[in-house]
Design an enzyme around this catalytic site. Sequence first.
Site, PDB file in Angstrom:
ATOM      1  N   ARG A 147       2.235   1.210 -10.879  1.00 57.95           N
ATOM      2  CA  ARG A 147       2.927   2.248 -10.069  1.00 57.95           C
ATOM      3  C   ARG A 147       2.114   2.711  -8.874  1.00 57.95           C
ATOM      4  O   ARG A 147       2.311   3.805  -8.350  1.00 57.95           O
ATOM      5  CB  ARG A 147       3.310   3.451 -10.926  1.00 57.95           C
ATOM      6  CG  ARG A 147       4.315   3.114 -12.006  1.00 57.95           C
ATOM      7  CD  ARG A 147       5.057   4.349 -12.474  1.00 57.95           C
ATOM      8  NE  ARG A 147       6.016   3.970 -13.493  1.00 57.95           N
ATOM      9  CZ  ARG A 147       5.724   3.902 -14.780  1.00 57.95           C
ATOM     10  NH1 ARG A 147       4.524   4.195 -15.206  1.00 57.95           N
ATOM     11  NH2 ARG A 147       6.650   3.543 -15.636  1.00 57.95           N
ATOM     12  N   LYS A 169       2.943   0.166   6.336  1.00 56.21           N
ATOM     13  CA  LYS A 169       4.135  -0.641   6.035  1.00 56.21           C
ATOM     14  C   LYS A 169       3.674  -1.846   5.232  1.00 56.21           C
ATOM     15  O   LYS A 169       2.826  -2.618   5.704  1.00 56.21           O
ATOM     16  CB  LYS A 169       4.828  -1.103   7.317  1.00 56.21           C
ATOM     17  CG  LYS A 169       5.671  -0.026   7.978  1.00 56.21           C
ATOM     18  CD  LYS A 169       6.500  -0.589   9.131  1.00 56.21           C
ATOM     19  CE  LYS A 169       7.362   0.477   9.767  1.00 56.21           C
ATOM     20  NZ  LYS A 169       8.076  -0.032  10.964  1.00 56.21           N
ATOM     21  N   GLU A 211       0.795  -7.092  21.649  1.00 57.63           N
ATOM     22  CA  GLU A 211       0.944  -5.746  21.057  1.00 57.63           C
ATOM     23  C   GLU A 211       0.050  -4.732  21.779  1.00 57.63           C
ATOM     24  O   GLU A 211       0.404  -3.559  21.899  1.00 57.63           O
ATOM     25  CB  GLU A 211       0.629  -5.766  19.553  1.00 57.63           C
ATOM     26  CG  GLU A 211       1.494  -6.717  18.730  1.00 57.63           C
ATOM     27  CD  GLU A 211       2.975  -6.325  18.649  1.00 57.63           C
ATOM     28  OE1 GLU A 211       3.320  -5.176  18.968  1.00 57.63           O
ATOM     29  OE2 GLU A 211       3.788  -7.199  18.268  1.00 57.63           O
ATOM     30  N   LYS A 253      -1.848   3.447  17.936  1.00 55.76           N
ATOM     31  CA  LYS A 253      -0.997   3.197  16.759  1.00 55.76           C
ATOM     32  C   LYS A 253      -1.128   4.340  15.755  1.00 55.76           C
ATOM     33  O   LYS A 253      -0.135   4.812  15.178  1.00 55.76           O
ATOM     34  CB  LYS A 253      -1.368   1.852  16.122  1.00 55.76           C
ATOM     35  CG  LYS A 253      -0.687   1.585  14.778  1.00 55.76           C
ATOM     36  CD  LYS A 253       0.499   0.663  14.854  1.00 55.76           C
ATOM     37  CE  LYS A 253       1.380   0.772  13.621  1.00 55.76           C
ATOM     38  NZ  LYS A 253       1.772  -0.452  13.011  1.00 55.76           N
ATOM     39  N   GLU A 263       9.124   6.501  10.307  1.00 57.31           N
ATOM     40  CA  GLU A 263       9.991   5.983  11.371  1.00 57.31           C
ATOM     41  C   GLU A 263      11.322   6.724  11.449  1.00 57.31           C
ATOM     42  O   GLU A 263      12.385   6.122  11.530  1.00 57.31           O
ATOM     43  CB  GLU A 263      10.206   4.467  11.211  1.00 57.31           C
ATOM     44  CG  GLU A 263      10.629   3.819  12.511  1.00 57.31           C
ATOM     45  CD  GLU A 263      10.548   2.296  12.505  1.00 57.31           C
ATOM     46  OE1 GLU A 263       9.603   1.737  11.930  1.00 57.31           O
ATOM     47  OE2 GLU A 263      11.432   1.685  13.107  1.00 57.31           O
ATOM     48  N   ARG A 267       8.106   6.558  15.858  1.00 54.43           N
ATOM     49  CA  ARG A 267       7.487   5.299  15.424  1.00 54.43           C
ATOM     50  C   ARG A 267       8.294   4.106  15.931  1.00 54.43           C
ATOM     51  O   ARG A 267       7.759   3.023  16.136  1.00 54.43           O
ATOM     52  CB  ARG A 267       7.335   5.258  13.899  1.00 54.43           C
ATOM     53  CG  ARG A 267       6.545   4.044  13.424  1.00 54.43           C
ATOM     54  CD  ARG A 267       5.998   4.183  12.014  1.00 54.43           C
ATOM     55  NE  ARG A 267       5.290   2.965  11.637  1.00 54.43           N
ATOM     56  CZ  ARG A 267       4.516   2.850  10.571  1.00 54.43           C
ATOM     57  NH1 ARG A 267       4.335   3.867   9.760  1.00 54.43           N
ATOM     58  NH2 ARG A 267       3.915   1.699  10.301  1.00 54.43           N
ATOM     59  N   ASN A 271       8.595  -0.591  18.602  1.00 51.55           N
ATOM     60  CA  ASN A 271       9.479  -1.763  18.704  1.00 51.55           C
ATOM     61  C   ASN A 271       9.787  -2.141  20.141  1.00 51.55           C
ATOM     62  O   ASN A 271      10.620  -3.024  20.390  1.00 51.55           O
ATOM     63  CB  ASN A 271      10.775  -1.515  17.931  1.00 51.55           C
ATOM     64  CG  ASN A 271      10.509  -1.346  16.455  1.00 51.55           C
ATOM     65  OD1 ASN A 271       9.629  -2.009  15.908  1.00 51.55           O
ATOM     66  ND2 ASN A 271      11.215  -0.441  15.810  1.00 51.55           N
ATOM     67  N   HIS A 274      10.562  -5.716  21.175  1.00 56.49           N
ATOM     68  CA  HIS A 274      10.832  -6.473  19.947  1.00 56.49           C
ATOM     69  C   HIS A 274      12.313  -6.771  19.724  1.00 56.49           C
ATOM     70  O   HIS A 274      12.638  -7.646  18.930  1.00 56.49           O
ATOM     71  CB  HIS A 274      10.251  -5.748  18.732  1.00 56.49           C
ATOM     72  CG  HIS A 274       8.747  -5.859  18.631  1.00 56.49           C
ATOM     73  ND1 HIS A 274       7.895  -5.424  19.624  1.00 56.49           N
ATOM     74  CD2 HIS A 274       7.939  -6.385  17.671  1.00 56.49           C
ATOM     75  CE1 HIS A 274       6.644  -5.659  19.262  1.00 56.49           C
ATOM     76  NE2 HIS A 274       6.640  -6.238  18.085  1.00 56.49           N
ATOM     77  N   HIS A 278      12.340 -10.379  19.008  1.00 57.62           N
ATOM     78  CA  HIS A 278      12.666 -10.909  17.672  1.00 57.62           C
ATOM     79  C   HIS A 278      13.763 -11.953  17.751  1.00 57.62           C
ATOM     80  O   HIS A 278      13.739 -12.955  17.022  1.00 57.62           O
ATOM     81  CB  HIS A 278      13.126  -9.778  16.748  1.00 57.62           C
ATOM     82  CG  HIS A 278      12.000  -9.034  16.096  1.00 57.62           C
ATOM     83  ND1 HIS A 278      12.122  -7.748  15.638  1.00 57.62           N
ATOM     84  CD2 HIS A 278      10.722  -9.401  15.819  1.00 57.62           C
ATOM     85  CE1 HIS A 278      10.969  -7.348  15.114  1.00 57.62           C
ATOM     86  NE2 HIS A 278      10.103  -8.332  15.219  1.00 57.62           N
ATOM     87  N   HIS A 291       4.973 -15.116  18.068  1.00 57.08           N
ATOM     88  CA  HIS A 291       5.355 -13.704  18.104  1.00 57.08           C
ATOM     89  C   HIS A 291       4.927 -13.079  19.438  1.00 57.08           C
ATOM     90  O   HIS A 291       5.704 -12.367  20.082  1.00 57.08           O
ATOM     91  CB  HIS A 291       4.710 -12.961  16.928  1.00 57.08           C
ATOM     92  CG  HIS A 291       5.075 -11.517  16.874  1.00 57.08           C
ATOM     93  ND1 HIS A 291       6.341 -11.083  16.542  1.00 57.08           N
ATOM     94  CD2 HIS A 291       4.353 -10.393  17.145  1.00 57.08           C
ATOM     95  CE1 HIS A 291       6.374  -9.750  16.597  1.00 57.08           C
ATOM     96  NE2 HIS A 291       5.179  -9.309  16.966  1.00 57.08           N
TER      97      HIS A 291
HETATM   98  N1  GLY Z   1       4.727  -2.600  13.532  1.00 59.95           N
HETATM   99  C1  GLY Z   1       5.560  -1.469  13.703  1.00 59.95           C
HETATM  100  C2  GLY Z   1       5.208  -0.308  12.815  1.00 59.95           C
HETATM  101  O1  GLY Z   1       4.194  -0.324  12.162  1.00 59.95           O
HETATM  102  O2  GLY Z   1       5.955   0.627  12.757  1.00 59.95           O
END
Ligand code: GLY
Length: 396
Positions: A147, A169, A211, A253, A263, A267, A271, A274, A278, A291
């Site tokens: 957990r 993430k 990035e 970041k 997000e 956040r 993107n 992207h 993408h 990428h």
């Molecule tokens: N790579 C985008 C984020 O971490 O929200």
Amino acid sequence: MNNSHPHTPEEGTDGEISSKNHRTVRVDLAERSYTVSIGAGLISKVGQLLTNLPGRKNTGRAVIITDSTVRQLYCADVMGSLQQAGFIADHIDFPAGEEHKNIRTYEVVMNALLSLEPPIDRKSIIIALGGGVVGDLAGFVAATALRGIDFVNVPTTLLADVDAAIGGKTGIDAPTGKNLIGAFHQPRAVIIDPTVLKTLPAGQMGNGLAECVKHGVIRNATLLDFIEENAEKIFSFDADILTELIARNVAIKSAVVAADEHEAGQRAHLNFGHTIGHAIEAAGGYGLVSHGQAVSLGMVAACHIARNRNLIDEQAIERLATILKKLSLPTRFADLPPLPEEVHDVGHLQDFIARDKKASLGRPRFILPAGQLGKVEIFDDVSEEEIKQAIMALMK
Ligand code: GLY
């Protein structure tokens, strides 16, 4: 507050490893806050850094999760440092490559973790050693084993250093799409050694650099000047310049993540580039357009939409294009080797955009520069015609 500053011995959080060329950045998330340490040589000091993590009674069991490529390069260094620091250390690896970031690998790695002797417990710690795929998968294993247990990111690509390793993430790909199975689970620390970037395959730096440019466009145009002025040193792996580059990007970041961990709002600014990026990456079946190349084209396309809405002027697009070219990133499809027709077919790309998981109420979401490079806003009202015009601009 996030801060990025030269690490001095007086600050005392990582004791004797401090030096003027090491930097730390704090990710401020209340009780889940953590420190990102950046500096040449840290790959062999992971164990030492972990013994100083606040609130952890050390040592105990530490398990490295890595991939088959990184295992050969850096696993022995990290294992040695963990053992030296008094940890009972093990490692688990899985085959390198995005195609292995799936539920099958998750099962194999999780079973290996739960079969270790002596068994892991809730005080054990996982070390995610590798690029974004390793960080995502190992982080998800950490989020779900017993957990949820602690993990630390030790990224080994520029892309992971400045993006995936920060912000919690974690996850794996599903047959229906990328990153569809996952959890938010913040690492307890991030340890970045820029000297390991030298072993990256050619072209990989571009993924991280795209990035970095993105961070400059969304938050801080002076980062763009820094990248432009230091491009040669970045490509010759100058450790001090890479440390500075990574620290500046991690600070951006971290600030975004600290302001909006899950997000709900800003956040999404990460993107930028992207949405169309993408689509280009996916239309090539992944692997054909990298990428970084796809995000580079996506950023240029987003800027065309912004220019057509009079949000920015032509000089802003030219400035972005100049920097991307300096980094050998494409600004038009013609900058890439010849591609199959469908990769730059407007209708085909628009189908991919429509399917983007970030679409809001069925409309694609765009992050566009607003006023100047260094500032962006979210737009949910970009029409198909505007997207078409932006993609066509990449064909000129
Ligand atoms: N790579 C985008 C984020 O971490 O929200």
